[in-house]
Design a protein around this motif. Structure first.
Motif, PDB file in Angstrom:
ATOM      1  N   LEU A 332       0.901  -1.226  -0.075  1.00  0.00           N
ATOM      2  CA  LEU A 332      -0.033   0.125   0.007  1.00  0.00           C
ATOM      3  C   LEU A 332       0.863   1.213  -0.077  1.00  0.00           C
ATOM      4  O   LEU A 332       1.696   1.450   0.834  1.00  0.00           O
ATOM      5  N   VAL A 335      -3.806   6.650  -0.715  1.00  0.00           N
ATOM      6  CA  VAL A 335      -4.836   6.583  -0.440  1.00  0.00           C
ATOM      7  C   VAL A 335      -5.726   8.005  -0.854  1.00  0.00           C
ATOM      8  O   VAL A 335      -5.259   9.062  -0.947  1.00  0.00           O
ATOM      9  N   ILE A 377      -7.652   2.959  -3.309  1.00  0.00           N
ATOM     10  CA  ILE A 377      -5.987   2.995  -2.657  1.00  0.00           C
ATOM     11  C   ILE A 377      -4.979   2.581  -3.808  1.00  0.00           C
ATOM     12  O   ILE A 377      -5.461   2.055  -4.710  1.00  0.00           O
TER      13      ILE A 377
END
Length: 755
Positions: A332, A335, A377
């Motif tokens: 990740l 966002v 994301i």
């Protein structure tokens, strides 16, 4: 006490120095090191042994494997916790991504420390990209050497901090144990194993030795996903190794040595941390958006060494080495509160894109990360490919000039390494119910497609001069590096530049008598920027002048080693820590003062008792302050916001360790305690986050570990223990992207055998 008995006691204390914990060498079932006879040629080491520490013109530590294996330590942070002047920032809690600082240097990804395995550089690309996304697994080592002072001459290219040399399992000695195995199980389905078999065979014209080893560990991890997602958060790796040597008898001693090792590693770890509240109240939590995080890597390391002693006065070691590292950290990255967003030119979210460390301060974006609100994301594939190979040589010549003895050591290394980035970003829509759907697949190399290369030549010369009780070690080191950088996302034009830098200094050791010695030195160190940072980022060489003065004492079961040090940094390099651009920044000047003390005592030494009662205390006091602020770089850099007098991030004022053990011929128990005082996550020195979750306090922690062993017989030993005995929790890092905590209380138990 007569001089002869005093000398005998001091010599015995040298042996005790190597056993500063609670495990007697008699109770260690692990086979002893490689051929240790005077007829055997030994490879180059940094410290050499616990005995050699006494003679060094600088602060050092030599940690034998029994010290950490009996305690069940597989994390380098735990192993180095008792070494004064060494600070380790945790990241995943298991030591897979260590951030090691020596005497106040930036510890991010261990970039400022020269890390070696068996005397060979082991960073993925030591000049182009030294960040330790690969770090040798300490649990498979036979010893770990730490050299802080006086390391700036023989070891580089990062010399402002110091050097770590991890010594892999040695070939069993002639007539020694051939088979060794150790297996443990523990909390969170953690399994560990190390098994090796080897032998040394006497031949007509010499001797031949070999070793086959398999080492591995796996765990489900201690973090659980918010919302009950059934997915592990742990890691696994396995490491086979082959080591061989051949020694020739004859008028000229010669040794050929070959090693081939491999590491296959997977981790479910990413960069995302927690909000301040969740880190305090739900420390074992992970957010739903991090479920896609996975680090996959492979590393191959090999060397071929040739050692020759043409005479009693001259010895030469030459080594060819080749390392390959490939990794893809799919994790990740950013966002947005917008679903199906616009995409920018690098394949990232273009509408409302927010970094993770900023999103953790935004409740709406935090809900997207938790899977509680709709949004999107960006998950980045950080695919990189590293190569490093070279040829290094060292010659040692012994001679005398009158009453002065010399050990003249010279060496050179030719080295090439490179790192190739081929990164992309996949964009997913967050559906608001803990699930995610694919929106856009990234294109290979779209986010970053860059090649960085370095070709280096380094030279050093050091003379160890012995004059009566005095030993002087003047030395000089020179590095010349040619850098190349090619950005295929930009012009695709290869840009080049080169640099040259000198280092070195003078160290000394003075033996007042058999049990008292003083040491010290002054050395100039340097730390090099990477190719793109130097060519296109304008980052200059970090320089330092380091001073130390120390005293060693050994007698009647007591060993004391204490030192004061001062390091004056210029052009301090703030290491990129997942900021997205991969470019470092100069963070101005800094001063680091410190006092280190290590005390080891066994009241039973040389008294004929049937047990041992070793105890130790180590303490480090450090004052690490910036003299000026960040010269260049964005607000995400941990040095951003720092003003003159600000504390350097992640360098605690106090670091303490203490332990006591009780050992007999059949069983033993160790109690160890470790304390680290609070510090700050950035140079802003704010106690709470202001603009980024990287800001705020790092908690003070006091951790106790309890371990024990029982010798079933001469071949088999049972081991077990509890780590973090009282389940103390706290924030140990705010990097890479927000607060993370230490491991909770864990247990381990297993068996060790040698035949």
């Amino acid at each position: 006490m007569t001089k002869r008995w005093e000398l005998a006691v001091c010599a015995g204390m040298v042996v005790l120095a190597g056993n500063v914990g609670a495990q007697d060498a008699l109770n260690s079932l692990e086979p002893e090191g490689s051929l240790a006879s005077l007829e055997t040629l030994q490879g180059l080491t940094v410290v050499g042994s616990t005995e050699e520490v006494w003679n060094l013109a600088g602060s050092a530590a030599y940690i034998e494997s029994s010290e950490f294996r009996d305690r069940g330590y597989t994390d380098i942070a735990k192993i180095l916790a008792r070494v004064p002047g060494v600070y380790v920032r945790q990241e995943d809690g298991y030591g897979n991504f260590p951030n090691i600082s020596l005497r106040g240097g930036d510890g991010t990804r261990t970039e400022k420390v020269t890390v070696m395995e068996d005397g060979i550089l082991t960073a993925p690309a030591p000049y182009s990209a030294p960040a330790a996304y690969y770090f040798p697994k300490s649990s498979r080592m036979s010893a770990i050497e730490v050299l802080k002072g006086s390391s700036q001459v023989r070891y580089g290219p990062q010399t402002t901090g110091g050097v770590l040399n991890l010594i892999s399992t040695e070939v069993p000695e002639l007539g020694g144990a051939n088979f060794y195995t150790r297996t443990t199980a523990g909390s969170d389905n953690t399994l560990f194993t190390q098994t090796y078999y080897g032998d040394t065979i006497e031949l007509e014209n010499g001797r031949f030795g070999y070793l086959l080893e398999l080492h591995g560990q796996q765990s489900d991890g201690f973090r659980e996903y918010l919302g009950g997602l059934n997915k592990d958060s742990g890691f696994r790796y396995y490491e086979p190794m082959l080591k061989m040597f051949w020694e020739l008898d004859g008028p000229v001693k010669q040794r050929f040595e070959f090693k081939l090792g491999y590491t296959d590693f997977e981790s479910d770890e990413g960069y995302l941390g927690l909000t301040e509240s969740d880190a305090r109240n739900l420390p074992n939590t992970r957010y739903s958006a991090s479920q896609f995080d996975k680090m996959e890597s492979e590393q191959t390391r090999t060397y071929f060494k040739y050692i020759i002693e043409p005479s009693d006065e001259l010895s030469v070691e030459s080594a060819l080495y080749w390392n390959v590292f490939e990794r893809n950290w799919y994790k990740l990255d950013h966002v947005s509160a917008t679903q199906s967003p616009a995409i920018d030119g690098r394949g990232r979210i273009g509408t409302g894109r927010t970094s993770l460390n900023a999103a953790l301060l935004n409740p709406a974006l935090t809900d997207v990360l938790k899977g509680l609100a709709p949004g999107s994301i960006g998950v980045k594939a950080n695919a990189r490919y590293y190569n490093a190979f070279g040829w290094q040589n060292q010659a040692t010549y012994l001679f005398e000039t009158g009453n002065v003895a010399h050990e003249l050591v010279g060496g050179f290394r030719l080295h090439y390494d490179r790192v190739f980035r081929e990164q992309w970003v996949d964009v997913l829509n967050a559906n608001g119910n803990g699930t995610y759907s694919n929106f856009r697949n990234g294109i290979l190399g779209e986010e970053s497609n860059r090649l960085e290369e370095a070709a280096a030549a380094s030279f050093y010369l050091e003379d160890v001069i012995k004059i009566g009780a005095w030993t002087f070690r003047p030395g000089v080191r020179y590095e010349h590096v040619a850098y190349d950088s090619t950005n295929f996302n930009g012009t695709g034009i290869r840009t080049s530049d080169d640099l040259g830098v000198w280092g070195g200094g003078l160290g000394f050791n003075y033996e007042f008598d058999d049990c008292n010695a003083m040491y010290g030195g002054i050395y100039r160190g340097y730390s090099l920027p990477g190719p793109d940072s130097y060519i296109n980022g304008g980052v200059d060489i970090e320089e330092s002048i380091g001073y130390e003065l120390g005293w060693r004492y050994r007698n009647s079961g007591l060993i004391v080693d204490t030192a004061a040090f001062f390091t004056d940094f210029e052009n301090l390099i703030g290491v990129d820590a997942g900021l997205g651009n991969g470019v470092n920044a100069n963070a101005g000047a800094a001063e680091v003062w410190g006092l280190e003390t290590a005390i080891n005592y066994d009241p039973t030494f040389d008294r004929g008792y049937s047990f041992q009662l070793p105890m130790y205390v180590s303490a480090t006091w450090t004052s690490a302050e910036l003299e000026s602020g960040l010269v260049a770089g964005g607000a995400d850099n941990i040095y951003a916001g720092g003003q003159p007098g600000a504390n350097i991030p992640y360098i605690p004022e106090w670091k303490l360790a203490a332990g006591i053990g009780y050992t007999t011929e059949t069983w033993g128990v160790n109690l160890d305690g470790y304390f680290t005082s609070s510090t700050y996550g950035t140079a802003l020195n704010s106690p709470v986050p202001v603009t980024t979750a990287r800001q705020g306090k790092i908690d003070a922690l006091l951790i106790f570990d309890l371990s024990a062993h029982y010798n079933v017989n001469e071949q088999v030993k049972l081991i077990g223990g509890l780590h973090n005995l009282f389940d103390e929790r706290g924030i140990t890092t705010r990097l890479p992207e927000g607060p993370r905590t230490n491991l909770p209380r864990t247990w381990f138990a297993g068996v060790e055998a040698a035949f």
